[in-house]
Every structure is written in structure tokens, then in C-alpha cells.
Design a protein around this motif. Structure first.
Motif, PDB file in Angstrom:
ATOM      1  N   TYR A   1     -98.486 -37.367  51.531  1.00 28.67           N
ATOM      2  CA  TYR A   1     -99.357 -38.298  52.225  1.00 28.67           C
ATOM      3  C   TYR A   1    -100.662 -37.632  52.579  1.00 28.67           C
TER       4      TYR A   1
ATOM      5  N   GLU B   1     -91.793 -40.296  45.750  1.00 32.90           N
ATOM      6  CA  GLU B   1     -92.338 -39.598  46.919  1.00 32.90           C
ATOM      7  C   GLU B   1     -93.655 -38.955  46.542  1.00 32.90           C
TER       8      GLU B   1
ATOM      9  N   LEU C   1    -105.513 -41.796  53.883  1.00 34.17           N
ATOM     10  CA  LEU C   1    -106.241 -42.535  52.862  1.00 34.17           C
ATOM     11  C   LEU C   1    -107.654 -42.888  53.311  1.00 34.17           C
ATOM     12  N   GLU C   2    -107.841 -42.791  54.588  1.00 28.59           N
ATOM     13  CA  GLU C   2    -109.183 -43.098  55.077  1.00 28.59           C
ATOM     14  C   GLU C   2    -110.064 -41.857  55.100  1.00 28.59           C
TER      15      GLU C   2
ATOM     16  N   LYS D   1     -93.356 -31.439  56.540  1.00 26.72           N
ATOM     17  CA  LYS D   1     -94.042 -32.176  55.478  1.00 26.72           C
ATOM     18  C   LYS D   1     -94.118 -33.663  55.797  1.00 26.72           C
ATOM     19  N   VAL D   2     -95.175 -34.257  55.271  1.00 18.19           N
ATOM     20  CA  VAL D   2     -95.387 -35.684  55.457  1.00 18.19           C
ATOM     21  C   VAL D   2     -95.506 -36.294  54.066  1.00 18.19           C
ATOM     22  N   MET D   3     -94.554 -37.154  53.749  1.00 18.42           N
ATOM     23  CA  MET D   3     -94.536 -37.754  52.423  1.00 18.42           C
ATOM     24  C   MET D   3     -94.689 -39.260  52.542  1.00 18.42           C
ATOM     25  N   MET D   4     -95.151 -39.845  51.467  1.00 18.18           N
ATOM     26  CA  MET D   4     -95.230 -41.292  51.446  1.00 18.18           C
ATOM     27  C   MET D   4     -94.289 -41.770  50.349  1.00 18.18           C
ATOM     28  N   ILE D   5     -93.515 -42.792  50.696  1.00 19.59           N
ATOM     29  CA  ILE D   5     -92.584 -43.323  49.699  1.00 19.59           C
ATOM     30  C   ILE D   5     -93.151 -44.630  49.156  1.00 19.59           C
ATOM     31  N   ILE D   6     -93.390 -44.637  47.880  1.00 20.33           N
ATOM     32  CA  ILE D   6     -93.945 -45.862  47.294  1.00 20.33           C
ATOM     33  C   ILE D   6     -93.056 -46.324  46.142  1.00 20.33           C
ATOM     34  N   GLU D   7     -93.237 -47.586  45.799  1.00 16.32           N
ATOM     35  CA  GLU D   7     -92.431 -48.159  44.743  1.00 16.32           C
ATOM     36  C   GLU D   7     -93.275 -48.201  43.483  1.00 16.32           C
TER      37      GLU D   7
END
Lengths: 75, 408
Positions: free
Chosen positions: A70, A67, A73-74, A54-60
Motif C-alpha cells: 500500500y 496483495e 494513493l494521494e 507491513k501495510v498491504m492492500m488486497i485487491i481483486e
């Protein structure tokens, strides 16, 4: 958490094999080592299969980490 | 008045003619700072020179580039000489550089050198501080822009090499004023997350300005303080950023970083399989050896003919018995001989033996042995004992003489 456990298990497996190949062991000891070797092999094999893909993006968000999956985005 | 319509090519060709016929542009010397420098595989060099507010694209052909004593690099203050012309295909004017002369180092370059020297002195680049990368990381943290080629390359290469691995992307700004802080924070954050065992920090290639965040102290310190090993992946092959020096491993490009953080799963599996084969071979070799030994034991003489051992022993016993008998007989003979010898000796000592040598024993009437002349008187009857009989006699005369031996 056991760190690098695959690597450790694999190193031990190599040791076990070296011992089996090189040492004048009693039959009992050999069989015990072999047993250990097989268990290590299974452990390593299991570790290779268990890892998740899995590929996750961690954002605030509001000072908290979140989490989200991901996606390119393009894309 | 009607304007004649021209084709694009005609316009570009016209502009080119204007530019190349201009007496100033034809042979010009320009001062500026090199940026976006690229050495193409063809040998041509492409770069930009700029000042605070403006820039000009430059190209330097291989023939001229080869003569350079010092290859320009980003941040270098230079004086370039050449002519300005138009690249007709793109409608771009550019400086065709013939000579490059360095006049000093650019501001950024000076800043870079200063920080590099002080951090190096402080020990942030020490080899002894470099952490080893895990062989197979549980989770990979990727600190870069969430868009662009770099992140796509990293993800696709990691997935191709090791399909089932978890990746955590921490989106950051990779250029601009806030980039350094954003990158540093992301590195710190990763260190608070569970199971992230390696970090890729980077971005695709760019000019020294675009890469500047990776030359800033906050980023350098964040990398240095990270408990998780960091792979720097700033896409810039010629120069090192400060981040490259501090990182545990430096990769030339984001793609190279992706190759470094995971092994190829197929290789791992192949190695594991071969270990398994070795393990099986080792134990079967061992078992065969043991079997062979057991077989050898089975073929052992004593086990095959157990009675032979007894027969052998018996034979040995017999031999010994015979030896014993022989010794016994010998000893018996020896004793017999000795006894015989003793008997003879004894015999010699027998008082009766003296008879045979002609001596006689004289007794008086009362059968007392006469030892001295004083025991007898004239006219006494005496018995004379001989070896084969006796005789009786009468003493005719007694003569006393000195004793023959044995003084009293």
C-alpha cells in the motif's frame, strides 16, 4: 493457528508469578514454575519482536485476490 | 462604454448590500431537509437545508442556537427563519438562521429508523453477540476508502502505537450507490483470509447521505455475520449509524478505531518487563526463604550439639535407673516385711508353740501321742514332753469324762 497466543502466554505468566508470590510451594515446584515463567517471558518478548511491519492492500484482479504494497494513493 | 474595475471586496460588499436590502430575503422562511449539520465548539451551528434539487448553506449563531428546544439533525425536515446575506470573505451567500422549526422526519431518517427497529428486534444489536477484540491482533483488516484522511489516520496511529503489525487494506467505495455492496463484500472476504483478527470498517465524517452505506442492511448483516470482530469507525460523532449498532465495538472516528485495535507497544513492553521483574523477585524471595530455613536448620540445637542429645538421654536413663532401684528397694522391703509377718503367723501355728503356753504332749511307751483316756490304763508309763525337756510318769488314775470338743 494459536489465537491470541501472546495474551494467553502473558496471562499464564501472571498466574505463574501469582503462584510464586503467594503459594507455599516446595523449592522444586518453585524452580519449575520459575523456569516456566522465564520461558513465557521469552515467548512474549519474541512475539512482540517477530510481528512484521507491513501495510498491504488486497485487491481483486480477474476474480483473484492479490496483495500489493500500500502506498498512499494521494501522496 | 468603459466599465469601472472594482476590487473583489467592493463587489462582495455591493452584493451584500443588495441582498440585505431585499425585502424578501431580509425576512424569509424556508422549508427543507437538514443535512451536513455541525455544531462548532464556538456554539455556532452550520448546516445545509435542501430539497430534491437544491441546497442553501445555513449558519445559526450561538445566541439563537441556544434558544432551540430541539437541536436539528441530519435528515430532519424543518422550516428555518432568518435572513439571507453574504459571507464576504468567501463570497458565499448563506441563510442566517434565527429560528428552526421541525416539520417532520426526512425520508432517509424514516428509513433509518425502520431498519434500526427491525434489526434490533431481530437481535443484531444484542450485547451478548458482541465479540471481544484481541489484545494484539496478528493482522488488522481495514475496510475503507484507500484515499483520504481516514485511512492515513488509521495507518499512522496504528503504526505509532504498535509499529510492527500487519495491516491489510481492502479498498472500498464508502459512498454512492455501490458502496454498501462493496463494503459488505470486503467484510466477507476478510473472513476468508488467514490471521486477520480484527476489522476496522469505516470512513471519515460526512452528511447522512454520504454515510448512508453504513445504514444499509447488507452492511449490517455482513458485520453481524463476520467471525472477525468489527470496529465501526464512521466519522460522525453525534449520530449512530446502523453499522455502529451492529459492530462489536463502535469508535467515534477512524482515529479512535485505530487506538482501539492495538495497545501501545511501549505499554505492553513495560508491563512485560515489570512481570519479568516480579518473576525474578518472586524466585529470589523464595530462594532466600529457603536459605534462611536451611540456616535455621544449621543452627538447630541438635545439629549443633549432636552429643548433647545423647548426654540428655543418658541422664534421663540414669534418672530412670535410679528410680528403678528405688522402687526395687522399696518392693524388697515390703516383701521382707510381709515375709516377716508370715513367719510370725506361721510361728503361731507351730504346734510346738503350744508348749510355751503351758501345754504338754503325752506319749505312751511306744511314743504314740496320747489323745484319749482310752489309750492309757492305770499303771502305764508315759512320757511327758515339755518345752525344755521330758519327764516320765505313771498313770495313777483314769477318769473318763465327756469329750471336751470335736464330737465324733
Amino acid at each position: 493457528m494459536e489465537k491470541n497466543s501472546y495474551e494467553k502466554a502473558f496471562q499464564r505468566l501472571e498466574e505463574v508469578i501469582d503462584n510464586l508470590e503467594n503459594n507455599e510451594l516446595t523449592l522444586d515446584d518453585s524452580l519449575q514454575l520459575f523456569q516456566e515463567g522465564i520461558e513465557l517471558y521469552r515467548l512474549c518478548n519474541g512475539k512482540l519482536n517477530e510481528a512484521e511491519d507491513k501495510v498491504m492492500m488486497i485487491i481483486e484482479e480477474n476474480d483473484k485476490l492479490k496483495e500489493i504494497p500500500y502506498n498512499d494513493l494521494e501522496g | 462604454m468603459e466599465i469601472k474595475t472594482l476590487s473583489v471586496s467592493q463587489v462582495n460588499s455591493y452584493i451584500k448590500r443588495l441582498l440585505t436590502n431585499d425585502p424578501i430575503l431580509f425576512n424569509i422562511s424556508i422549508k427543507g431537509e437538514v443535512s451536513n449539520f455541525k455544531l462548532h465548539s464556538s456554539g455556532h451551528m452550520y448546516f445545509t437545508i435542501k430539497d430534491d434539487s437544491s441546497r442553501i448553506s445555513c449558519i445559526m449563531f450561538k445566541v439563537n442556537a441556544e434558544k432551540l428546544k430541539r437541536v436539528p439533525s441530519d435528515g430532519m425536515d424543518v422550516i428555518v427563519k432568518g435572513y439571507i446575506s453574504l459571507y464576504e470573505r468567501d463570497g458565499l451567500y448563506q441563510l442566517y438562521v434565527k429560528e428552526v422549526e421541525a416539520v417532520g422526519l426526512g425520508d432517509l431518517y424514516v428509513k433509518y429508523q425502520g431498519l434500526k427497529t427491525s434489526l434490533e428486534k431481530e437481535g443484531l444489536f444484542d450485547k451478548s453477540k458482541k465479540k471481544a477484540l484481541p489484545y494484539i491482533p496478528k493482522k488488522i483488516g481495514i475496510i475503507t476508502s484507500p484515499t483520504g484522511a481516514a485511512i492515513r489516520d488509521i495507518i499512522s496511529i496504528i503504526k505509532r502505537r504498535f509499529p510492527n503489525v500487519e495491516m491489510y487494506i481492502l479498498p472500498v467505495l464508502v459512498q454512492g450507490e455501490n458502496a454498501a455492496g462493496s463494503i459488505a463484500r470486503a467484510i466477507e472476504r476478510c473472513n476468508t483470509l488467514k490471521d486477520i483478527e480484527v476489522l476496522i470498517v469505516g470512513r471519515g465524517g460526512g452528511s447522512i447521505e454520504e454515510l448512508w452505506a453504513f445504514n444499509e442492511e447488507v452492511v449490517a448483516r455482513a458485520i453481524y455475520n463476520s467471525n472477525i470482530p468489527v470496529v465501526s469507525a464512521v466519522g460522525h460523532e453525534t449520530d449512530f449509524t446502523i453499522a455502529d449498532f451492529v459492530a462489536d465495538v463502535r469508535a467515534n472516528t477512524p482515529s479512535a478505531a485505530a487506538e482501539l485495535v492495538v495497545p501501545r507497544l511501549v505499554d505492553v513492553i513495560a508491563t512485560l518487563r515489570s512481570s519479568n521483574r516480579r518473576l525474578l523477585l518472586a524466585i529470589s524471595t523464595k530462594l532466600n526463604k529457603e536459605k534462611e530455613q536451611l540456616n535455621n536448620l544449621k543452627n538447630n540445637y541438635h545439629l549443633r550439639y549432636p552429643l548433647n542429645y545423647i548426654y540428655d538421654e543418658k541422664q534421663h536413663l540414669d534418672d530412670t535407673y535410679h528410680k528403678l532401684c528405688k522402687v526395687m528397694a522399696y518392693n524388697k522391703d515390703r516383701h521382707k516385711e510381709k515375709l516377716q509377718h508370715m513367719v510370725e503367723k506361721l510361728n503361731n501355728l507351730n504346734p510346738l508353740a503350744i508348749f510355751s503356753r503351758g501345754y504338754t504332749i503325752v506319749e505312751d511307751k511306744e511314743s504314740n501321742i496320747v489323745k484319749s483316756v482310752e489309750d492309757i490304763n492305770q499303771g502305764d508309763l508315759i512320757n511327758i514332753n515339755l518345752i525344755d525337756g521330758r519327764a516320765t510318769g505313771k498313770i495313777v488314775n483314769v477318769i473318763k469324762e465327756e469329750k471336751l470338743f470335736g464330737k465324733k
